[in-house]
Design an enzyme around this catalytic site. Structure first.
Site, PDB file in Angstrom:
ATOM      1  N   GLU A   1       0.861  -1.184   0.000  1.00 20.73           N
ATOM      2  CA  GLU A   1       0.000   0.000   0.000  1.00 20.73           C
ATOM      3  C   GLU A   1       0.898   1.234   0.000  1.00 20.73           C
ATOM      4  O   GLU A   1       1.787   1.367   0.844  1.00 20.73           O
ATOM      5  CB  GLU A   1      -0.919  -0.026   1.231  1.00 20.73           C
ATOM      6  N   ARG A   2       0.654   2.094  -0.968  1.00 24.01           N
ATOM      7  CA  ARG A   2       1.476   3.302  -1.124  1.00 24.01           C
ATOM      8  C   ARG A   2       2.948   2.974  -1.327  1.00 24.01           C
ATOM      9  O   ARG A   2       3.824   3.714  -0.866  1.00 24.01           O
ATOM     10  CB  ARG A   2       1.306   4.254   0.075  1.00 24.01           C
TER      11      ARG A   2
ATOM     12  N   ASN B   1      -3.466  -1.914   7.540  1.00 26.80           N
ATOM     13  CA  ASN B   1      -4.748  -2.452   7.096  1.00 26.80           C
ATOM     14  C   ASN B   1      -4.562  -3.961   6.979  1.00 26.80           C
ATOM     15  O   ASN B   1      -4.051  -4.454   5.975  1.00 26.80           O
ATOM     16  CB  ASN B   1      -5.159  -1.853   5.750  1.00 26.80           C
TER      17      ASN B   1
ATOM     18  N   GLU C   1     -10.859   4.381   8.905  1.00 27.54           N
ATOM     19  CA  GLU C   1     -11.028   3.995   7.497  1.00 27.54           C
ATOM     20  C   GLU C   1     -11.541   2.563   7.364  1.00 27.54           C
ATOM     21  O   GLU C   1     -10.935   1.731   6.691  1.00 27.54           O
ATOM     22  CB  GLU C   1      -9.707   4.178   6.749  1.00 27.54           C
TER      23      GLU C   1
ATOM     24  N   ARG D   1      -2.511   3.629  16.601  1.00 26.67           N
ATOM     25  CA  ARG D   1      -2.473   4.800  15.699  1.00 26.67           C
ATOM     26  C   ARG D   1      -3.630   5.762  15.959  1.00 26.67           C
ATOM     27  O   ARG D   1      -4.748   5.340  16.253  1.00 26.67           O
ATOM     28  CB  ARG D   1      -2.467   4.356  14.235  1.00 26.67           C
TER      29      ARG D   1
ATOM     30  N   ARG E   1     -12.145  17.493   9.520  1.00 22.06           N
ATOM     31  CA  ARG E   1     -11.301  16.311   9.696  1.00 22.06           C
ATOM     32  C   ARG E   1     -10.037  16.633  10.494  1.00 22.06           C
ATOM     33  O   ARG E   1      -9.552  15.782  11.243  1.00 22.06           O
ATOM     34  CB  ARG E   1     -10.940  15.753   8.315  1.00 22.06           C
TER      35      ARG E   1
ATOM     36  N   ASP F   1      -3.086  14.303   6.574  1.00 18.30           N
ATOM     37  CA  ASP F   1      -2.515  13.063   6.038  1.00 18.30           C
ATOM     38  C   ASP F   1      -1.306  13.299   5.147  1.00 18.30           C
ATOM     39  O   ASP F   1      -1.417  13.160   3.932  1.00 18.30           O
ATOM     40  CB  ASP F   1      -3.587  12.282   5.270  1.00 18.30           C
TER      41      ASP F   1
ATOM     42  N   GLU G   1       4.769   9.838  13.816  1.00 17.64           N
ATOM     43  CA  GLU G   1       4.728   9.033  12.585  1.00 17.64           C
ATOM     44  C   GLU G   1       5.023   9.912  11.375  1.00 17.64           C
ATOM     45  O   GLU G   1       4.328  10.899  11.138  1.00 17.64           O
ATOM     46  CB  GLU G   1       3.344   8.368  12.445  1.00 17.64           C
TER      47      GLU G   1
ATOM     48  N   GLU H   1       3.852   9.145  -0.772  1.00 18.44           N
ATOM     49  CA  GLU H   1       2.475   9.050  -1.257  1.00 18.44           C
ATOM     50  C   GLU H   1       1.987  10.343  -1.899  1.00 18.44           C
ATOM     51  O   GLU H   1       1.471  10.340  -3.006  1.00 18.44           O
ATOM     52  CB  GLU H   1       1.548   8.663  -0.089  1.00 18.44           C
TER      53      GLU H   1
ATOM     54  N   TRP I   1     -14.181  12.426   2.014  1.00 17.13           N
ATOM     55  CA  TRP I   1     -12.955  12.270   2.799  1.00 17.13           C
ATOM     56  C   TRP I   1     -12.615  13.453   3.693  1.00 17.13           C
ATOM     57  O   TRP I   1     -11.595  13.417   4.403  1.00 17.13           O
ATOM     58  CB  TRP I   1     -11.781  11.935   1.882  1.00 17.13           C
TER      59      TRP I   1
END
Lengths: 703, 703
Positions: free
Chosen positions: B183-184, B226, B310, B343, B360, B389, B411, B417, B565
């Site tokens: 992922e990414r 994930n 998510e 997280r 958000r 993000d 983090e 990304e 989003w």
């Protein structure tokens, strides 16, 4: 007398809950009410077949009549070769002993190869209804016509019908991939393929063939025009036996099988180093493949080809043109009466959005017009209705009427790629009618697209209609049950483009949901209004696109605005639209003949609904409707949403009048549509409000 | 004396062309120039190990020293347990007989568990360089430090270094899926997994562990946060032996293994009906799993958890909060010294774009701030640097300094990304430095994020840094060879956040490309400028996003504007930006402590680069730079493109000074970047020109 109510609709579904009526589509043959049944029953006790020589489709016709009538009247007719009943149905070919003399010479001449007559004959010695074709195939179509009369409650006592199809080719294109996926499919997986092989659900394929024949369709291409590695092998010796089995099933219903081919097959399959259409080895390779295909499928239809389009291989690689490519294939098929159907969906899909001089709308005409007269007689060009790509509103492609020396087929998209993907109700028959009835003025007034596509206008040997299927393996075939109407309507228009939308709609609703006037009225209204409703809440005034890239569902005004696909709206804070005039724009409007060219060239005469396709205008430009462009956008989007809600509302009025399964299934889709229409409304209105800064005249909520 | 030049860099690549230098990354150990070699050689003839008790990493340290020195000096040092050479390297632990007495008590106290000293000792009876850790792990870090000194040409005659890592946890998170995808990920497939199983390329994993240790990293989580079906089973008995094999390799280099876990494991794996963290059966299940994990991997690090984020499962399902969820897992791990890393990337990802009251950016703080003090001592919250993000520019997350009673980890996203996906050069160390140096004012001035994340500020027992890996199975590990600098820089900052960007950059360039001043100067400049360059041609003034949805590559100004989003810019024809003030906006600015809160609240004091993150302003608003917002957008985009071209230009100046493989590989990426920067420039400029109607003051081409 039998009464077994046997039908051919048995099939296997993946889950137990089969909405049987949805599956049966227009072959439901629901029991008629007693009055109707009483009127029809005396004629329908016996089916007599009458033919001379080989007439395999007559058996199919008789079987369909017996099944359908049995289901509707509760009594399956007897089959008989003799006519000793008081009244009966006489199904056969006009050259049979029993039917000879039914019509005089002049009348006989009016019946074409696929045509038929329905005639109630009351003679002293015998009373019967003749369902008679020049061929057994015509008789099959006649049988379905007769069944339709019963389903829709028509009189049969004094029938005097002569029917011939307008389009020689009445074809369905499947965009099914051999892995079972369907490009632009919204009704499940392929009914033909899975995991790179044939699925082998022959019952389902037979049911599908019946559905095709029942609306007069006579050709099918089963694989995607984007022919990938596996599908390239469909014309190879190892897969042809399976292809032939599929062809066998369709043949029972008068449907000829076609295959989409990969232009690079000589390389990918044949191991040659080139696919150059002028290379003798390449020509030989194709000739050999054609011979082999016909060895397996003697009535094989031919090849459908997407070449030099969206990264597909084609003759351009070798410095050849489309005529070279198509003629090479046509030569290979010619000995067997096969045809090449060559798609005209050719444009530069690596365009630079900064370049306003290139106009994708021009591309097909610019590519193909110069080739008029260069194609062999067994080549047909397949042309999408509009110059771009199946948008909710487009002008008609100027190739219609632009190539008088070339066979053409009108390509329509039954599957709702840009029109709600079968989650929204969008009945496309009214849209198609506008295209079909469009006057190209190619030979002066009255030169309709119908005339061009059927070949009638310029006396072309071939022509017709092709529709991209909306069919998948869902129990309802089409996902949205009401989307069956699009498939049905396509078939009916391909047979008879002069039918009105209202006629087709009324017919389909009665067959599918019965003759209750409230049901017929409500569903017909919903269908007939739905295209305009969808247009209202989506892309305005002919500009098109504004969808999410790639999957094409849902609003995204700038989704394609900075892309390489050549599909732009050029909206800024002053105005919107593409200047395609000859005087100051891309010149596209000049691809039409005089009358439509002049109509589109001028902002005054250009119809509102296509204004932004042809002109870039300020938001304050006043439409013929009296509204400014910006107010039109707001109004149509608020109205469109309310109309979408109205569709669900109208459907709710049918609770109890439509069987529970189909009622619930359709309601759920309509509710989704209504919710999603609000998303369209708000995104489009907000986009243009933010961009223009102009408020809604009625101060409604814009976010 | 040996001179075998043996290295551990052997591995298998899928194709024959291995850019060996790219693969070796910062473990190249290129031969030094003769002057340097002559200076170092006398010290480097012999490596003497000195330890007491069990010190397995000392062997690793000695091996690394011998390999590295052998490669750089052309002579592999001898290994010896005695010190009879004239000069030598003495590698060991401070409690060993040989090293006892090296330092006085006070000096000794300054060396932490992972710390080390480097000291040149010139005693009458012996001359040596001590590379000494409190533990063998410290000695290993010291060995890599010493090698770094040689690689970068430092003096070693009078070393007097004491080093301790600032962050206890210096961790890499892999978002690798077990099917081999990442992922990414932008550098190929996973080095750990393929086809749902372990890949088993142990040589490559060992090389990777060496790279980690060489920059001081001490922890790794190998699977995506994930956690899908297959990866859920990593803690199951059948997969633990394989996990343990991976842990064994990393252990040789002092790296502890973590796993991302699926909060719903008790259901999906354990067959329970619930994953409720307060359910005794659930707690028992996790305790049993933990015991089993530690049976296989005695030094297992712990669990990394993405929960209620998510669409991932989490405690919310059961009406519990994040503390309940994290503490339950922490309890299970506590007996084995394991930790839970939880997280904080939690927000409403089904937001309605019409709703401007939901923000958000507020979400993580709103969720977690009230839980301060409720987490067990072996829980660490992992917080992204910014509140949204990993955009090219964001303010620091207000959770730093907002939860003084809770362990935290910063983090950072090493994989690019949103910053060019390793097709663009975007060196992130300067961005990270800004976050690390940010003053939260939690305990008054000087309360930096570094202080918070390391735990030093509020004396937390745990803390540190986590970076999302940019590593894949491409020969260069990172795709773009210069992207290795991001990984390297992350490791160095995690060890020592007070290092400047310039120091880290200089070090990396010398190690990777040698000490030629022209090379060092050029590449350092390129790296240090690249983040601002990328920012210039992409999303302006802190507003973020404007990328294509889903894959996040390339410009799309409205890409996320009407999405669910929660990432909007609200650009209309007057202005742009999100009002996050307390007085009239979402109140996000109030989540900071007094000084930064006031700075962001006021449009006057808010820094230009974050203006649109905190304020909605007209295009004509004048920035501190003296330019209007709209002119800033135009200028920065024209300039950014030119700067991107300048990067390629600068690189071309190094032809012949960088080996051919790496030269060509980097040049090709820079050329792509320059071309794509033009796309960004034009899309952004055109979008804002069309929207605002305001022309560029310098009349440059806007399409």
């Amino acid at each position: 007398m039998e009464n077994d109510n046997k039908t051919k609709n048995e099939t296997t579904f993946r889950n137990g809950e089969v909405p049987r009526d949805a599956y049966k589509a227009w072959l439901r043959y629901a029991p008629l009410n007693p009055d109707q049944a009483e009127e029809y029953a005396p004629w329908c006790g016996t089916v007599v077949a009458a033919f001379s020589g080989h007439a395999p489709l007559l058996a199919t016709a008789c079987e369909e009549l017996r099944d359908g009538i049995g289901s509707m009247l509760g009594r399956r007719p007897q089959e008989s070769r003799s006519s000793d009943s008081e009244r009966f149905l006489l199904v056969g070919t006009l050259d049979s002993a029993e039917l000879k003399g039914l019509m005089d010479e002049a009348d006989m001449e009016a019946v074409g190869d696929e045509g038929y007559v329905l005639r109630t004959v009351e003679q002293p010695e015998r009373r019967f209804i003749a369902i008679a074709g020049k061929t057994d195939k015509g008789a099959l179509y006649g049988a379905f016509h007769f069944l339709r009369l019963l389903q829709t409650g028509q009189r049969i006592r004094d029938l005097r019908v002569v029917e011939n199809p307008a389009g020689k080719l009445r074809m369905i294109d499947h965009w099914d991939n051999m892995d079972g996926s369907i490009e632009r499919g919204y009704a499940g997986r392929s009914v033909f393929f899975h995991h790179g092989a044939f699925l082998g659900n022959w019952n389902r394929i037979r049911d599908y063939a019946r559905m095709m024949a029942a609306v007069g369709l006579n050709a099918i291409s089963i694989n995607n025009v984007n022919v990938n590695e596996t599908a390239t092998r469909l014309i190879a010796p190892e897969l042809l036996p399976s292809v032939a089995k599929v062809a066998d099933v369709f043949r029972e219903y008068g449907v000829r099988l076609f295959l989409s081919i990969n232009f690079a097959s000589p390389i990918e399959l044949g191991g040659l180093t080139t696919a150059d259409p002028l290379d003798p080895q390449v020509r030989e390779w194709w000739a050999e493949r054609a011979t082999d295909v016909y060895r397996h499928i003697p009535d094989f239809g031919g090849f459908l080809v997407k070449a030099d389009s969206e990264f597909r291989p084609g003759p351009f690689t070798y410095g050849r043109d489309h005529a070279d490519g198509a003629n090479m294939l046509a030569e290979a098929l010619q000995p067997y009466d096969g045809v090449v159907i060559w798609r005209c969906f050719v444009y530069d899909c690596l365009q630079d959005w900064r370049d306003r001089s290139t106009d994708r709308a021009r591309a097909a005409y610019d590519h193909f017009r110069p080739l008029d007269g260069k194609f062999r007689e067994n080549v047909i060009l397949q042309i999408k209705n509009g110059p771009v790509d199946f948008q909710v509103r487009e002008p008609v492609s100027p190739l219609f009427g632009g190539m008088p020396l070339t066979n053409q087929v009108l390509e329509l998209q039954i599957t709702q790629e840009y029109t709600g993907q079968q989650r929204h109700l969008c009945y496309l028959v009214p849209q198609w009618k506008e295209a079909i009835d469009f006057d190209t003025y190619a030979l002066g007034e009255g030169s309709t697209v119908a005339g061009v596509a059927t070949g009638a206008l310029t006396d072309r040997p071939l022509g017709g209609f092709a529709g991209i299927a909306n069919i998948g393996d869902e129990p309802s075939w089409t996902g949205h049950i009401l989307a069956q109407a699009n498939y049905y309507g396509f078939g009916r228009l391909a047979w008879s483009p002069t039918l009105t939308s209202e006629q087709i709609t009324d017919e389909w609703v009665r067959i599918t949901f019965g003759n209750d006037p409230a049901v017929v009225e409500t569903i017909s209204r919903m269908l007939l209004d739905s295209w305009h409703i969808y247009e209202n809440y989506t892309s305005p005034l002919g500009i098109g696109w504004m969808v999410n890239p790639s999957h094409h569902y849902g609003p995204n005004v700038d989704g394609y605005e900075y892309s390489k696909w050549g599909t732009y709206h050029f909206a800024d804070n002053q105005g919107i639209g593409v200047n395609r005039t000859v005087s100051t724009g891309t010149g596209y409007a000049g691809q039409y003949h005089d009358v439509p060219a002049a109509r589109y060239e001028s902002v005054e005469s250009c119809p509102d609904e296509l204004l932004l396709f042809f002109h870039h205008v300020p938001y304050t430009h006043v439409l013929k409707s009296g509204k400014t462009v910006i107010q039109h956008i707001y109004d149509s989007h608020f109205e469109g949403f309310e109309q979408a809600e109205g569709l669900a509302e109208a459907w709710r009025g049918l609770e109890g009048k439509v069987d529970g399964d189909r009622y619930a299934s359709v309601l759920s889709r309509l509710q989704q549509q209504s919710k999603h229409a609000a998303e369209w409304r708000d995104v489009i209105n907000t986009y243009f409000y933010r961009k223009s800064g102009i408020s809604d005249a009625h101060n409604r909520t814009i976010y």
